[in-house]
Motif scaffolding. Sequence first.
Motif, PDB file in Angstrom:
ATOM      1  N   ALA A  75       1.286  -4.049 -17.704  1.00  0.00           N
ATOM      2  CA  ALA A  75       0.556  -5.314 -17.808  1.00  0.00           C
ATOM      3  C   ALA A  75       0.355  -5.943 -16.434  1.00  0.00           C
ATOM      4  O   ALA A  75      -0.695  -6.533 -16.152  1.00  0.00           O
ATOM      5  CB  ALA A  75       1.294  -6.277 -18.738  1.00  0.00           C
ATOM      6  N   LEU A  76       1.337  -5.821 -15.560  1.00  0.00           N
ATOM      7  CA  LEU A  76       1.223  -6.359 -14.201  1.00  0.00           C
ATOM      8  C   LEU A  76       0.152  -5.609 -13.421  1.00  0.00           C
ATOM      9  O   LEU A  76      -0.625  -6.210 -12.660  1.00  0.00           O
ATOM     10  CB  LEU A  76       2.565  -6.287 -13.487  1.00  0.00           C
ATOM     11  N   ALA A  77       0.092  -4.298 -13.596  1.00  0.00           N
ATOM     12  CA  ALA A  77      -0.931  -3.504 -12.915  1.00  0.00           C
ATOM     13  C   ALA A  77      -2.329  -3.924 -13.339  1.00  0.00           C
ATOM     14  O   ALA A  77      -3.252  -3.980 -12.512  1.00  0.00           O
ATOM     15  CB  ALA A  77      -0.712  -2.015 -13.202  1.00  0.00           C
ATOM     16  N   GLU A  78      -2.503  -4.240 -14.595  1.00  0.00           N
ATOM     17  CA  GLU A  78      -3.820  -4.667 -15.093  1.00  0.00           C
ATOM     18  C   GLU A  78      -4.304  -5.927 -14.376  1.00  0.00           C
ATOM     19  O   GLU A  78      -5.507  -6.173 -14.285  1.00  0.00           O
ATOM     20  CB  GLU A  78      -3.760  -4.930 -16.600  1.00  0.00           C
ATOM     21  N   GLN A  79      -3.369  -6.708 -13.866  1.00  0.00           N
ATOM     22  CA  GLN A  79      -3.733  -7.970 -13.222  1.00  0.00           C
ATOM     23  C   GLN A  79      -3.854  -7.848 -11.698  1.00  0.00           C
ATOM     24  O   GLN A  79      -4.009  -8.848 -11.006  1.00  0.00           O
ATOM     25  CB  GLN A  79      -2.722  -9.041 -13.610  1.00  0.00           C
ATOM     26  N   GLY A  80      -3.764  -6.619 -11.188  1.00  0.00           N
ATOM     27  CA  GLY A  80      -3.993  -6.398  -9.771  1.00  0.00           C
ATOM     28  C   GLY A  80      -2.746  -6.309  -8.920  1.00  0.00           C
ATOM     29  O   GLY A  80      -2.831  -6.284  -7.691  1.00  0.00           O
ATOM     30  N   LEU A  81      -1.577  -6.256  -9.545  1.00  0.00           N
ATOM     31  CA  LEU A  81      -0.332  -6.133  -8.794  1.00  0.00           C
ATOM     32  C   LEU A  81       0.046  -4.655  -8.673  1.00  0.00           C
ATOM     33  O   LEU A  81       0.117  -3.940  -9.670  1.00  0.00           O
ATOM     34  CB  LEU A  81       0.791  -6.903  -9.481  1.00  0.00           C
ATOM     35  N   THR A  82       0.292  -4.215  -7.449  1.00  0.00           N
ATOM     36  CA  THR A  82       0.742  -2.849  -7.222  1.00  0.00           C
ATOM     37  C   THR A  82       2.217  -2.802  -6.856  1.00  0.00           C
ATOM     38  O   THR A  82       2.807  -1.723  -6.812  1.00  0.00           O
ATOM     39  CB  THR A  82      -0.073  -2.189  -6.099  1.00  0.00           C
ATOM     40  N   SER A  83       2.816  -3.960  -6.585  1.00  0.00           N
ATOM     41  CA  SER A  83       4.223  -4.016  -6.207  1.00  0.00           C
ATOM     42  C   SER A  83       4.774  -5.381  -6.581  1.00  0.00           C
ATOM     43  O   SER A  83       4.076  -6.390  -6.468  1.00  0.00           O
ATOM     44  CB  SER A  83       4.365  -3.789  -4.699  1.00  0.00           C
ATOM     45  N   VAL A  84       6.044  -5.394  -7.032  1.00  0.00           N
ATOM     46  CA  VAL A  84       6.712  -6.654  -7.351  1.00  0.00           C
ATOM     47  C   VAL A  84       8.133  -6.612  -6.828  1.00  0.00           C
ATOM     48  O   VAL A  84       8.753  -5.545  -6.727  1.00  0.00           O
ATOM     49  CB  VAL A  84       6.723  -6.944  -8.866  1.00  0.00           C
ATOM     50  N   HIS A  85       8.661  -7.790  -6.487  1.00  0.00           N
ATOM     51  CA  HIS A  85      10.064  -7.929  -6.116  1.00  0.00           C
ATOM     52  C   HIS A  85      10.770  -8.516  -7.332  1.00  0.00           C
ATOM     53  O   HIS A  85      10.513  -9.661  -7.717  1.00  0.00           O
ATOM     54  CB  HIS A  85      10.214  -8.851  -4.908  1.00  0.00           C
ATOM     55  N   ASP A  86      11.626  -7.722  -7.944  1.00  0.00           N
ATOM     56  CA  ASP A  86      12.279  -8.111  -9.202  1.00  0.00           C
ATOM     57  C   ASP A  86      13.540  -8.898  -8.872  1.00  0.00           C
ATOM     58  O   ASP A  86      14.537  -8.353  -8.383  1.00  0.00           O
ATOM     59  CB  ASP A  86      12.605  -6.872 -10.030  1.00  0.00           C
ATOM     60  N   ALA A  87      13.502 -10.200  -9.178  1.00  0.00           N
ATOM     61  CA  ALA A  87      14.508 -11.144  -8.683  1.00  0.00           C
ATOM     62  C   ALA A  87      15.694 -11.277  -9.623  1.00  0.00           C
ATOM     63  O   ALA A  87      15.730 -12.145 -10.484  1.00  0.00           O
ATOM     64  CB  ALA A  87      13.858 -12.506  -8.439  1.00  0.00           C
ATOM     65  N   GLY A  88      16.690 -10.401  -9.461  1.00  0.00           N
ATOM     66  CA  GLY A  88      17.932 -10.517 -10.211  1.00  0.00           C
ATOM     67  C   GLY A  88      18.067  -9.439 -11.265  1.00  0.00           C
ATOM     68  O   GLY A  88      17.881  -9.696 -12.450  1.00  0.00           O
ATOM     69  N   VAL A  89      18.412  -8.221 -10.851  1.00  0.00           N
ATOM     70  CA  VAL A  89      18.465  -7.063 -11.750  1.00  0.00           C
ATOM     71  C   VAL A  89      19.922  -6.683 -12.002  1.00  0.00           C
ATOM     72  O   VAL A  89      20.686  -6.454 -11.057  1.00  0.00           O
ATOM     73  CB  VAL A  89      17.701  -5.871 -11.139  1.00  0.00           C
ATOM     74  N   SER A  90      20.305  -6.613 -13.263  1.00  0.00           N
ATOM     75  CA  SER A  90      21.674  -6.225 -13.628  1.00  0.00           C
ATOM     76  C   SER A  90      21.854  -4.724 -13.460  1.00  0.00           C
ATOM     77  O   SER A  90      20.892  -3.959 -13.335  1.00  0.00           O
ATOM     78  CB  SER A  90      21.955  -6.612 -15.081  1.00  0.00           C
ATOM     79  N   SER A  91      23.098  -4.278 -13.511  1.00  0.00           N
ATOM     80  CA  SER A  91      23.381  -2.848 -13.417  1.00  0.00           C
ATOM     81  C   SER A  91      22.733  -2.077 -14.560  1.00  0.00           C
ATOM     82  O   SER A  91      22.219  -0.970 -14.371  1.00  0.00           O
ATOM     83  CB  SER A  91      24.898  -2.613 -13.422  1.00  0.00           C
ATOM     84  N   THR A  92      22.726  -2.665 -15.755  1.00  0.00           N
ATOM     85  CA  THR A  92      22.119  -1.986 -16.896  1.00  0.00           C
ATOM     86  C   THR A  92      20.614  -1.862 -16.717  1.00  0.00           C
ATOM     87  O   THR A  92      20.022  -0.813 -17.016  1.00  0.00           O
ATOM     88  CB  THR A  92      22.438  -2.735 -18.203  1.00  0.00           C
ATOM     89  N   THR A  93      19.975  -2.911 -16.243  1.00  0.00           N
ATOM     90  CA  THR A  93      18.533  -2.855 -16.032  1.00  0.00           C
ATOM     91  C   THR A  93      18.193  -1.878 -14.917  1.00  0.00           C
ATOM     92  O   THR A  93      17.182  -1.165 -14.984  1.00  0.00           O
ATOM     93  CB  THR A  93      17.978  -4.252 -15.710  1.00  0.00           C
ATOM     94  N   LEU A  94      19.024  -1.809 -13.892  1.00  0.00           N
ATOM     95  CA  LEU A  94      18.809  -0.815 -12.839  1.00  0.00           C
ATOM     96  C   LEU A  94      18.881   0.589 -13.422  1.00  0.00           C
ATOM     97  O   LEU A  94      18.067   1.458 -13.083  1.00  0.00           O
ATOM     98  CB  LEU A  94      19.853  -0.993 -11.736  1.00  0.00           C
ATOM     99  N   GLN A  95      19.821   0.825 -14.327  1.00  0.00           N
ATOM    100  CA  GLN A  95      19.901   2.129 -14.977  1.00  0.00           C
ATOM    101  C   GLN A  95      18.625   2.410 -15.775  1.00  0.00           C
ATOM    102  O   GLN A  95      18.129   3.547 -15.782  1.00  0.00           O
ATOM    103  CB  GLN A  95      21.113   2.192 -15.903  1.00  0.00           C
ATOM    104  N   ALA A  96      18.073   1.385 -16.427  1.00  0.00           N
ATOM    105  CA  ALA A  96      16.827   1.573 -17.174  1.00  0.00           C
ATOM    106  C   ALA A  96      15.688   1.978 -16.229  1.00  0.00           C
ATOM    107  O   ALA A  96      14.899   2.880 -16.547  1.00  0.00           O
ATOM    108  CB  ALA A  96      16.468   0.284 -17.920  1.00  0.00           C
TER     109      ALA A  96
END
Length: 575
Positions: free
Chosen positions: A259-280
């Motif tokens: 969905a982010l790509a559809e809006q013209g974003l090719t890169s994002v800084h993900d602010a606050g990622v847990s260990s579980t989300t990093l594994q995902a």
Amino acid sequence: MSALFTSQRRQAPFAACRYVIGCAFFWLSSSLLLSASAAAQTTLLTNVNGYTMLQGEGAGSTRERMHFSAIQFTGDTIDRLFTEGDELPADDNMTVIDGEGKTLLPGLIDAHGHVLSYGLSLLRVDMTGTRSEQEAVERVRAFQQANPELSWIQGRGWNQVLWDSNDFPSADSLAQAQADTPMWFSRVDGHAGWANQAAMELAGIDASTPDPDGGMIIRDSEGRPTGTFVDTAMSYITQHIPALSLEDQKMALRQAMLALAEQGLTSVHDAGVSSTTLQAYQELLMDGPLPIRVYVMLAGGDDQLSDRLAEGHFTSADNTLVVRSVKISADGALGSRGAYLNEDYSDQVGHQGLLLLSPERLTQLMEMSMQAGFQVNVHAIGDGANMLVLDNYEALIQRTDTHAQRHRIEHAQVLRYEDILRFNELNVIPSMQATHATSDKNMAQDRLGEIRIQGAYAWRKLMDAGAVIANGSDFPVESPNPFFGLHAAVTRQDRQDQPPGGWFPGERMTLGEALTSFTLDAAYAAHQEEHLGSLEPGKLADFILLEQDVFAIEPSQLWQVDVAQTWVGGRQIGE
């Protein structure tokens, strides 16, 4: 310059091969990508109205804008730009694509968003833009009727400042929806939440429940909880919500990135990622490159932060996943009066907001992350929180010798004049969100008064003082659409052209400055300016095609720009 990056291990191999299959994949993918690179397909995209801000001598320097009519790339790397009059190559082995005269820009970078939360928001009640508490309740009722099997009903996006009542919502109003299903809805800024009676009963909340440190329960005149919980008090409810499974997170992350790509974003800084989300993220990477590039900020509150820091930096071979920074939160948000101010709120005497961490714990987390060689990115909104964080940076950067890490303050929303000057002096980056100003204009001066507002959302003052601003949106707090941000930065108006002439218009950016803040300067804020942020030979082929020419339309129309295609590393996303 090779477009292929490798792991950068400071203290140990990535995750100490925490996921054996994943480690094997990374090593294998590196060799496959390297062998494939030599035989990668060359593509020539012609007939485009292309613009890029060139790198220049350093971040914050005056950037030259280049216009071009074609771009050639091999695999994921740019070979050459062609200007009018240049002879195009004739090569039967080259794929030639007609750009149909569309405008081409470097891929836009959002320097502060929450990818998992955005993905989940696409799957939950959306209260964004509701004009009353009753309208929010009606959305809940409609969602509940369409999803009767859910054990919890969740959502986000309410903002009482936009409601005629201007009051925090109550559990009583949610009784109109099904009362025996627990419900929880986050405020638009994520710093307050609204629960129904069933959720409060499940959590054992009553008049005797104390306010926790760094949080507050909104109560009625008799001291009974009304249903709204601010900052750390939210955990009274959220700890009872069933945790997301790894598969749930992977689904939400992937949906969000597309969905982010559809809006013209090719890169994002993900602010606050847990260990579980990093594994995902890691498991998604095993299926191939992520749809867009993600620069991970490890969550400062994660129980396993010390383990993640010990693993050191990581950059995937395809550079779609980077881990080298930490996100720490110092205070709350202005709208919920959780931002920490040096003096009382102008509209609530005796209240200065909330520090989410003790000063000692804040310093400890910042220093621990710096000592591990990580960039530190601290959420600070109020002038008191910003002053405290800058004081820490002044002492800790020298102590840890990390001036080159380009530490950041996320939001940097309300600043004393003397603190504005310190960003450039300390090489600290204000990571700001242009649409926060146009969303907050209806309440910010009420909260801050006529003097403090002069240092709020102060983009021009910061740039004049030599600071490099990385722009973003803080999605899903705001829409991730970067053209909403470009519009707000250039006009200081909302999308209804209000107020006339702009809100504190002296703080506006030029379009070139705004575009740079979403490209080169956002890349600089992630130590990625050598590879991302502009379209130049040797850099990665991340770009977007637009239906409108952003440099030819009226600034008031910037938010209406349509994205036709998004390309990441020479791949069209969503094709």
